[in-house]
Design a protein around this motif. Structure first.
Motif, PDB file in Angstrom:
ATOM      1  N   SER A  47       0.829  -1.213   0.000  1.00 13.17           N
ATOM      2  CA  SER A  47       0.000   0.000   0.000  1.00 13.17           C
ATOM      3  C   SER A  47       0.859   1.257   0.000  1.00 13.17           C
ATOM      4  N   MET A  83      -1.085   4.309  -1.256  1.00 13.12           N
ATOM      5  CA  MET A  83      -2.131   4.782  -0.357  1.00 13.12           C
ATOM      6  C   MET A  83      -1.534   5.345   0.929  1.00 13.12           C
ATOM      7  N   LYS A 102      -4.711  -0.814   2.778  1.00 15.93           N
ATOM      8  CA  LYS A 102      -6.026  -0.566   2.170  1.00 15.93           C
ATOM      9  C   LYS A 102      -7.112  -1.466   2.736  1.00 15.93           C
ATOM     10  N   ASP A 159      -8.599  -4.028  -2.294  1.00 19.76           N
ATOM     11  CA  ASP A 159      -8.903  -2.608  -2.524  1.00 19.76           C
ATOM     12  C   ASP A 159     -10.101  -2.418  -3.450  1.00 19.76           C
TER      13      ASP A 159
END
Length: 228
Positions: free
Chosen positions: A51, A54, A58, A133
């Motif tokens: 991730s 992000m 996630k 996700d």
């Protein structure tokens, strides 16, 4: 009546009335499809990514109802599969602590590592492979996807449009697809989308009303757009 193959893929029955032959072949294919549906269908949820885009795991992001994306995915999958496993490292909510965890297959990276691990651990089942996700998976999408299984199809890797990209996550793989996964690893091809171009893999177009189930969220910007 004598049934034999005239050439690859064609079943020929001699000594039978043409109408009866068509009825027989239809029943025969229906029987083969029924055998396909008798194979248990499991789900493998991938949480192995770092991730990095992000900035946080996630699968632990939470929706308006307070549940994590992983919890919501598990709940949506349960009515359609025999069992669910989680592939990859990372924290999981306490509510899912009883789910079996599998490490990624050694020498492989990405989603291919997860499905290789799952299919090697439980080789006699089919798999729905899901990314962590994809927060909007609908029950209707799972019903449609599982319903595309048929004799001769080693997997269902759909696409959003006729000329669209293949969607190897939120896809359905027959146990025979394990040979395709292993071949990719042998050839050092880590892109799981290459599974979808195999001649035994079926690529139906996703119905428009279900397409949102294949949406994935990878960045804070996409998350902000999704939430607003």
């Amino acid at each position: 009546m004598n049934c034999h193959r005239e050439k690859k893929g064609d079943l020929c029955c001699t000594g039978m009335d043409p109408v009866k032959r068509e009825i027989f072949l239809a029943e025969f294919l229906r029987h083969l499809d029924n055998l396909v549906y008798r194979v248990p269908l499991w789900a493998c949820i991938l949480i192995g990514g770092k991730s990095s885009r992000m900035g946080s795991p996630k699968h632990l992001l939470r929706g308006p109802d307070g549940r994590s994306w992983l919890e919501r995915t598990v709940e949506t999958l349960r009515p359609f599969v025999t069992d669910i496993i989680i592939s990859g490292a990372g924290e999981v909510p306490r509510s899912l602590s009883t789910l079996r965890r599998l490490p990624d297959a050694a020498g492989t990276v990405g989603p291919l590592a997860g499905i290789l691990s799952a299919s090697g651990w439980q080789p006699m089942v089919g798999w729905i492979l899901v990314a962590c996700d994809m927060p909007d998976i609908q029950s209707g999408a799972l019903e449609w996807l599982a319903g595309q299984r048929a004799a001769g199809r080693w997997g269902i890797v759909p696409r959003l449009s006729e000329d669209g990209f293949l969607e190897p996550l939120l896809a359905c793989y027959d146990m025979r697809a394990a040979t395709v996964f292993k071949e990719l690893r042998t050839r050092n091809i880590m892109k799981i989308s290459r599974v979808g171009v195999h001649p035994k893999i079926y690529n139906p177009v996703i119905p428009g009303e279900l397409s949102g189930s294949w949406r994935n969220i990878n960045t804070p910007e996409q998350l902000d757009e999704y939430e607003n």
